[in-house]
Scaffold this motif. Structure first.
Motif, mmCIF file in Angstrom:
data_model
loop_
_atom_site.group_PDB
_atom_site.id
_atom_site.type_symbol
_atom_site.label_atom_id
_atom_site.label_comp_id
_atom_site.label_asym_id
_atom_site.label_seq_id
_atom_site.Cartn_x
_atom_site.Cartn_y
_atom_site.Cartn_z
ATOM 1 N N SER A 194 1.384 -1.459 -0.203
ATOM 2 C CA SER A 194 0.238 -0.093 0.065
ATOM 3 C C SER A 194 0.875 1.392 -0.268
ATOM 4 O O SER A 194 0.563 2.813 -0.509
ATOM 5 N N VAL A 195 2.157 0.928 0.290
ATOM 6 C CA VAL A 195 3.003 2.524 -0.313
ATOM 7 C C VAL A 195 2.888 2.876 -1.034
ATOM 8 O O VAL A 195 3.077 2.712 -2.164
ATOM 9 N N ALA A 196 2.879 4.036 -1.117
ATOM 10 C CA ALA A 196 2.809 5.368 -2.235
ATOM 11 C C ALA A 196 5.414 5.037 -2.748
ATOM 12 O O ALA A 196 5.202 5.034 -1.638
ATOM 13 N N TRP A 197 4.448 4.665 -4.099
ATOM 14 C CA TRP A 197 5.754 4.299 -4.836
ATOM 15 C C TRP A 197 6.388 5.588 -6.020
ATOM 16 O O TRP A 197 5.578 5.153 -6.967
ATOM 17 N N SER A 198 7.019 5.916 -5.840
ATOM 18 C CA SER A 198 7.850 6.729 -7.334
ATOM 19 C C SER A 198 9.285 5.509 -7.938
ATOM 20 O O SER A 198 9.459 5.492 -6.940
ATOM 21 N N GLY A 199 9.087 5.842 -8.913
ATOM 22 C CA GLY A 199 10.349 5.263 -9.700
ATOM 23 C C GLY A 199 10.612 3.935 -10.031
ATOM 24 O O GLY A 199 9.553 3.080 -10.206
ATOM 25 N N PRO A 200 11.387 2.977 -10.439
ATOM 26 C CA PRO A 200 11.160 1.504 -11.609
ATOM 27 C C PRO A 200 10.752 1.135 -10.448
ATOM 28 O O PRO A 200 10.553 0.766 -8.871
ATOM 29 N N PRO A 201 9.295 0.477 -10.808
ATOM 30 C CA PRO A 201 8.362 -0.890 -9.391
ATOM 31 C C PRO A 201 9.531 -1.863 -9.183
ATOM 32 O O PRO A 201 10.543 -2.272 -9.195
ATOM 33 N N PRO A 202 8.852 -2.478 -8.114
ATOM 34 C CA PRO A 202 9.006 -4.177 -7.831
ATOM 35 C C PRO A 202 9.708 -5.225 -8.301
ATOM 36 O O PRO A 202 10.261 -5.344 -8.730
ATOM 37 N N SER A 203 8.933 -5.118 -9.723
ATOM 38 C CA SER A 203 9.883 -5.422 -10.740
ATOM 39 C C SER A 203 10.466 -5.898 -11.420
ATOM 40 O O SER A 203 11.594 -6.369 -11.236
ATOM 41 N N TRP A 204 10.972 -4.593 -11.589
ATOM 42 C CA TRP A 204 12.091 -4.153 -12.157
ATOM 43 C C TRP A 204 13.499 -4.357 -10.926
ATOM 44 O O TRP A 204 14.296 -4.613 -11.515
ATOM 45 N N TRP A 205 13.267 -4.158 -9.637
ATOM 46 C CA TRP A 205 14.038 -4.485 -8.543
ATOM 47 C C TRP A 205 14.549 -5.923 -8.199
ATOM 48 O O TRP A 205 15.713 -6.148 -8.454
ATOM 49 N N ALA A 206 12.823 -6.834 -8.486
ATOM 50 C CA ALA A 206 13.292 -8.250 -8.451
ATOM 51 C C ALA A 206 14.301 -8.438 -9.080
ATOM 52 O O ALA A 206 14.933 -9.455 -9.491
#
Length: 254
Positions: A62-74
């Motif tokens: 639920s955290v408001a997120w800006s930038g590369p999505p979790p899939s990019w980091w994964a």
């Protein structure tokens, strides 16, 4: 050095995030370093970058997120999307807890300039009375994942009784903010040029673990914030080995 009984299976490592805070100082690139309190169960007395273990609430989507999505980091870290979410959130949370630097802002294109107003929230995060998602939501802040860069992944040797699978990030100190090192886990904190920190280690004034001195050596070779941000990185898991030489253990980095 304490090692476990190797007749049994290795200890299951805990996921952790570490953030290498950098800035361009008057004499060149500097990194923010903390000296952990002597006597701590893990890395007591060692000089480290801000960081710590992942909290289960760090995976809150639920955290408001800006930038590369979790899939990019994964994809960059070779882990699940759920773990990638938790790692980025843990990186932001631990950096704020241990240095007062907050990689978040009122919008996806801004960053907090002064974190003093969030001192009580910082203490609540440390005490685990508040999650990162709750803090950001209450203050209407957006997590700035785009201010982080993937750097490395180090896994504690199998012989150790406390093991961490630590994912390293790099972040530049946001304009207007300062790193204070106000944490019960550190006896002192300071900005230092990588070459100076390594010289202190060689002369016995600092104690560094392999991930720290390898990272400092990489930073020293790059020499500036722009070079660090532009450096191509392919992250793969590094597992040091402990080699016994008589009564002494020596760490060997692959």
């Amino acid at each position: 050095m304490v090692t476990q009984d190797l007749t049994g299976p290795p200890v299951e490592p805990r996921d952790a995030a570490t953030v290498v805070l950098v800035r361009d100082g008057a004499a060149g690139l500097e990194a923010f370093l903390l000296r952990r309190v002597a006597g701590m169960a893990f890395a007591g007395g060692m000089t480290v970058f801000p960081g710590g273990g992942v909290d289960r609430r760090d995976a809150d989507t639920s955290v408001a997120w800006s930038g590369p999505p979790p899939s990019w980091w994964a994809a960059r870290f070779g882990c699940s999307v759920e773990l990638a979410t938790a790692l980025v959130c843990a990186a932001v949370r631990e950096t704020f807890e241990e240095s007062g630097v907050l990689l978040a802002g009122p919008s996806s294109s801004s960053v907090v300039a002064d974190t003093a107003a969030y001192a009580s929230a910082r203490a609540a995060l440390v005490a685990r009375e508040l999650s990162l998602a709750q803090f950001l939501a209450s203050e209407r802040l957006v997590l700035r994942a785009d201010l982080l860069r993937p750097w490395a992944n180090w896994l504690t040797p199998v012989e150790e009784p406390r093991r961490y699978d630590t994912y390293f990030f790099v972040a530049v100190l946001p304009e207007g903010q300062s790193a204070d090192g106000v944490t019960t886990e550190a006896s002192d904190a300071a900005w230092q040029r990588p070459a100076e920190a390594m010289a202190d280690w060689k002369d016995g004034r600092r104690a560094l673990m392999p991930p720290t001195w390898v990272t400092l050596a990489e930073l020293d070779e790059l020499g500036s914030v722009s070079a660090v941000l532009d450096a191509p990185r392919t992250v793969s898991k590094v597992i040091p080995k402990l080699v016994r030489e008589g009564s002494v253990f020596r760490v060997v980095v692959p």
